[in-house]
Scaffold this motif. Structure first.
Motif, PDB file in Angstrom:
ATOM      1  N   THR A 184       0.391   5.455  -5.771  1.00  0.00           N
ATOM      2  CA  THR A 184       0.034   3.990  -5.154  1.00  0.00           C
ATOM      3  C   THR A 184      -0.602   4.592  -6.528  1.00  0.00           C
ATOM      4  O   THR A 184      -0.429   4.881  -7.941  1.00  0.00           O
ATOM      5  CB  THR A 184      -1.275   4.749  -3.855  1.00  0.00           C
ATOM      6  N   ASP A 209       5.413  12.665  -3.359  1.00  0.00           N
ATOM      7  CA  ASP A 209       4.476  11.427  -3.388  1.00  0.00           C
ATOM      8  C   ASP A 209       3.493  12.145  -4.459  1.00  0.00           C
ATOM      9  O   ASP A 209       2.683  12.778  -3.571  1.00  0.00           O
ATOM     10  CB  ASP A 209       3.471  11.340  -1.609  1.00  0.00           C
ATOM     11  N   SER A 251      -4.001  16.005  -1.904  1.00  0.00           N
ATOM     12  CA  SER A 251      -5.496  14.610  -1.762  1.00  0.00           C
ATOM     13  C   SER A 251      -6.476  15.700  -1.776  1.00  0.00           C
ATOM     14  O   SER A 251      -7.651  15.380  -2.575  1.00  0.00           O
ATOM     15  CB  SER A 251      -4.876  13.155  -1.184  1.00  0.00           C
ATOM     16  N   ASN A 287       5.405   5.007   2.042  1.00  0.00           N
ATOM     17  CA  ASN A 287       5.583   6.810   2.360  1.00  0.00           C
ATOM     18  C   ASN A 287       6.458   5.965   3.820  1.00  0.00           C
ATOM     19  O   ASN A 287       7.198   6.520   3.911  1.00  0.00           O
ATOM     20  CB  ASN A 287       4.355   7.532   2.862  1.00  0.00           C
ATOM     21  N   SER A 306       0.850  -1.519  -0.078  1.00  0.00           N
ATOM     22  CA  SER A 306       0.332  -0.085   0.310  1.00  0.00           C
ATOM     23  C   SER A 306       1.293   1.008   0.144  1.00  0.00           C
ATOM     24  O   SER A 306       1.805   1.036   0.489  1.00  0.00           O
ATOM     25  CB  SER A 306      -0.764  -0.044   1.603  1.00  0.00           C
ATOM     26  N   HIS A 318      -0.346  13.873   3.093  1.00  0.00           N
ATOM     27  CA  HIS A 318      -1.424  13.332   3.574  1.00  0.00           C
ATOM     28  C   HIS A 318      -0.954  12.368   4.473  1.00  0.00           C
ATOM     29  O   HIS A 318       0.509  13.146   4.915  1.00  0.00           O
ATOM     30  CB  HIS A 318      -1.028  12.133   2.439  1.00  0.00           C
ATOM     31  N   ALA A 377       1.138  10.136  -5.545  1.00  0.00           N
ATOM     32  CA  ALA A 377      -0.378   9.852  -5.417  1.00  0.00           C
ATOM     33  C   ALA A 377      -1.191   9.725  -6.230  1.00  0.00           C
ATOM     34  O   ALA A 377      -1.863   8.905  -7.328  1.00  0.00           O
ATOM     35  CB  ALA A 377      -0.593   9.207  -3.883  1.00  0.00           C
ATOM     36  N   HIS A 378      -1.117  11.019  -6.597  1.00  0.00           N
ATOM     37  CA  HIS A 378      -2.473  11.800  -7.105  1.00  0.00           C
ATOM     38  C   HIS A 378      -1.778  12.269  -9.344  1.00  0.00           C
ATOM     39  O   HIS A 378      -2.626  12.917  -9.333  1.00  0.00           O
ATOM     40  CB  HIS A 378      -3.493  12.532  -6.873  1.00  0.00           C
ATOM     41  N   TYR A 400       0.633   3.937   1.916  1.00  0.00           N
ATOM     42  CA  TYR A 400       1.007   4.189   3.170  1.00  0.00           C
ATOM     43  C   TYR A 400       2.054   3.418   3.647  1.00  0.00           C
ATOM     44  O   TYR A 400       2.946   4.070   4.220  1.00  0.00           O
ATOM     45  CB  TYR A 400      -0.428   4.269   3.709  1.00  0.00           C
TER      46      TYR A 400
HETATM   47  C1  LIG Z   1      -3.949   7.435  -0.820  1.00  0.00           C
HETATM   48  C2  LIG Z   1      -2.899   8.524  -0.761  1.00  0.00           C
HETATM   49  C3  LIG Z   1      -1.966   7.124  -0.083  1.00  0.00           C
HETATM   50  C4  LIG Z   1      -1.867   6.068   0.229  1.00  0.00           C
HETATM   51  O1  LIG Z   1      -1.824   5.071  -0.445  1.00  0.00           O
HETATM   52  P1  LIG Z   1      -2.821   3.559  -0.756  1.00  0.00           P
HETATM   53  O2  LIG Z   1      -1.617   2.684  -1.569  1.00  0.00           O
HETATM   54  O3  LIG Z   1      -3.980   3.965  -0.655  1.00  0.00           O
HETATM   55  O4  LIG Z   1      -2.335   3.668   0.959  1.00  0.00           O
HETATM   56  C5  LIG Z   1      -0.364   7.913   0.265  1.00  0.00           C
HETATM   57  N1  LIG Z   1      -0.529   9.520  -0.076  1.00  0.00           N
HETATM   58  C6  LIG Z   1      -1.210  10.203  -1.187  1.00  0.00           C
HETATM   59  C7  LIG Z   1      -1.366  11.319  -1.423  1.00  0.00           C
HETATM   60  C8  LIG Z   1      -2.473   9.701  -1.221  1.00  0.00           C
HETATM   61  O5  LIG Z   1      -3.812  10.541  -1.893  1.00  0.00           O
END
Ligand SMILES: *Cc1c(COP(=O)(O)O)cnc(C)c1O
Length: 392
Positions: A234, A203, A178, A111, A106, A132, A205-206, A108
Motif C-alpha cells: 500500500t 502482502d 499488521s 488484495n 486502496s 490481514h 503493506a508494512h 483492500y
Molecule cells: C493496511 C493494510 C492493507 C490495506 O491497505 P489500504 O491501502 O489501507 O486499504 C492491506 N494489507 C495489510 C497487511 C495492511 O496492513
C-alpha cells in the motif's frame, strides 16, 4: 431486516467492550496531533517515515491538482489513466525489482484483485490465519476452497497442501503481520510453493518503505517474480500517501489489467495523489536516514520496554504490540495513556483473536528518543499500578 436486530447487535458490541469510535483528529497526521483540543504524542499511525504531512508531499499534491485536476474523472481503461499513474507504475516496478506494476485506489482492493483474479471455484487458497482482513475476505469471496494454516506454521501448511485436490493453488501471507509486527519466512514459503506447484502472494503493506536495502520491503529485491509472482503493497502507510499496487511479471500485470474487476470497474485515484506518491518515492531514495532513524527508535523502544518488564511481542518492525489479553484492560491502558498525552489505540477482536487484545504501538522516524523514553515510562507506571491493583 428488522432494526431491533441492529440495536441488539450494537448493544452487544458495547457490553463486550468492543465498541469502536474513531478519535477525531483536529490536526494533520504526525507525531504530535491534536485531539479534543489537546496535543498528544501519536504512537499509532502507519505513517512510519513521517511523510503524510511532509511539506514536499503536500506541495506535490497541490501542484498535481493544479495540473491534473481534483479527480481522475473515469476508470483507468476508459479515460482516467493519466501520465502520473503511468509514471507511478514504472517507479513501483523499479522499487520492487519487478517488470511491471498496477496501481489501485486502496490496499483492500489490490488484495481482492490479487486473489480473485487468479483463483475461483475449483481452486484452493491457503492463508496464514493472522493475515490481514482484506486477504481473508478476498479468499472467502473468491469461491476457491479456503484453508487457513496456523500462524507462521509452514509444516501445518504443507500438511494441508498434501491433502489438496486439483485446481490452482495460491498461498497467501502478510509480509509483516499488521497487528503483530512479526514477519513471514519468505524463503520457506517460496520453497513450499515450489514443492507443491502453488503460486505465492505476499502482502508487503508494512514492509514497503521500511525494510530492505532501499525500502523495497521484505520481498522486493532478494526474491524474484518467479518465486513470488504476486506482490502487493500500500502507498498509504510508510509512503504517507494513499492507494496501493500489485507488482509482478509483465504477463501477470497484463492479465490483471484485462481481468481484475477491482481495477476495471472503479474510478482511478486522482492523478495528484500519484504525484504525492512519486514525491514520497524520491524522498525514500534521497533520505535513507529516515529508515535508519526509524529502526533505531524501534531498537531503543524494545530495549527500554523489555528492561521495564513490559509484555512486548516478538517484533523487529515499527509495529510493537503490547499484549494485554482482556478488552477492558486494553481500553483502560489506552485511556490512561491518552490522559497522559499519548495516543495509542487498543486493538480488540475481531481484528485480533479473542483473548489477545493489545496496545498496538507504532514507531515513527520523527519520534525523538525522549518521546520514546516518555512512553516507556508511562507504560511501566501502568504496569506497576496494575500489579498494585492485583495485590489489593
Ligand atoms: C493496511 C493494510 C492493507 C490495506 O491497505 P489500504 O491501502 O489501507 O486499504 C492491506 N494489507 C495489510 C497487511 C495492511 O496492513
Amino acid at each position: 431486516m428488522d432494526r431491533s436486530e441492529l440495536y441488539q447487535a450494537l448493544a452487544e458490541r458495547k457490553e463486550q467492550q468492543l465498541w469502536r469510535q474513531p478519535p477525531v483528529l483536529e490536526s494533520a497526521q504526525g507525531v504530535l496531533v491534536q485531539i479534543e483540543g489537546r496535543e498528544v504524542i501519536n504512537f499509532c499511525s502507519n505513517d512510519y517515515l513521517g511523510l503524510a504531512a511532509d511539506p514536499r508531499l503536500e506541495e506535490a499534491l497541490i501542484q498535481g491538482v493544479k495540473h491534473w485536476g481534483a479527480g481522475s474523472g473515469a476508470s483507468h481503461q476508459v479515460c482516467g489513466h493519466q501520465r502520473p499513474h503511468e509514471q507511478l507504475e514504472e517507479r513501483l516496478a523499479a522499487l520492487t525489482g519487478r517488470e511491471a506494476a498496477l496501481t489501485f485506489s486502496s490496499g483492500y482492493l489490490a488484495n481482492l484483485a490479487a486473489v480473485q483474479t487468479f483463483v475461483g471455484r475449483g481452486d484452493q487458497v491457503f492463508q496464514d490465519r493472522l493475515n490481514h482482513a482484506s486477504l481473508l475476505d478476498a479468499g472467502l469471496a473468491s469461491g476457491a476452497r479456503f484453508r487457513r494454516f496456523h500462524h507462521l506454521d509452514y509444516s501445518h501448511l504443507e500438511g494441508l497442501l498434501k491433502q489438496a485436490g486439483s485446481g490452482r493453488r495460491l498461498l497467501v501471507s502478510d509480509g509483516v503481520f499488521s497487528m503483530d509486527g512479526d514477519q513471514a519466512d519468505i524463503r520457506q514459503l517460496v520453497a513450499v510453493a515450489e514443492q507443491h506447484q502453488a503460486w505465492l502472494l505476499i502482502d508487503d503493506a508494512h514492509g514497503i518503505g521500511v525494510l530492505g536495502e532501499k525500502g523495497e520491503g521484505l520481498v522486493g529485491d532478494p526474491f524474484t517474480a518467479q518465486q513470488v509472482p504476486l506482490l502487493t503493497g500500500t502507498l498509504g502507510k510508510a509512503l504517507g500517501s494513499s492507494g496501493a499496487f500489485i507488482a509482478g511479471d509483465q504477463v501477470v500485470i497484463d492479465y490483471l489489467r484485462q481481468f481484475a474487476r477491482q481495477y476495471i470497474y472503479t474510478t482511478a485515484q486522482p492523478a495528484a495523489q500519484a504525484c504525492a506518491t512519486l514525491q514520497a518515492l524520491d524522498i525514500l531514495e534521497k533520505e535513507p536516514e529516515r529508515r535508519w532513524t526509524l529502526l533505531q527508535r524501534v531498537k531503543s523502544f524494545r530495549q527500554q520496554a523489555l528492561a521495564a518488564g513490559l509484555p512486548l511481542m516478538d517484533s523487529a518492525t515499527p509495529i510493537q504490540p503490547l499484549m494485554l489479553g482482556s478488552n477492558q484492560q486494553a481500553l483502560d491502558w489506552s485511556q490512561a495513556l491518552r490522559d497522559q498525552g499519548f495516543l495509542v489505540t487498543a486493538i480488540r477482536p475481531p481484528t485480533v483473536p479473542p483473548g489477545t487484545a493489545r496496545l498496538r504501538i507504532t514507531l515513527n522516524a520523527l519520534h525523538t528518543k525522549e518521546q520514546v523514553g516518555l512512553l516507556v515510562e508511562a507504560l511501566a507506571e501502568l504496569k506497576a499500578q496494575d500489579r498494585e491493583g492485583w495485590n489489593a
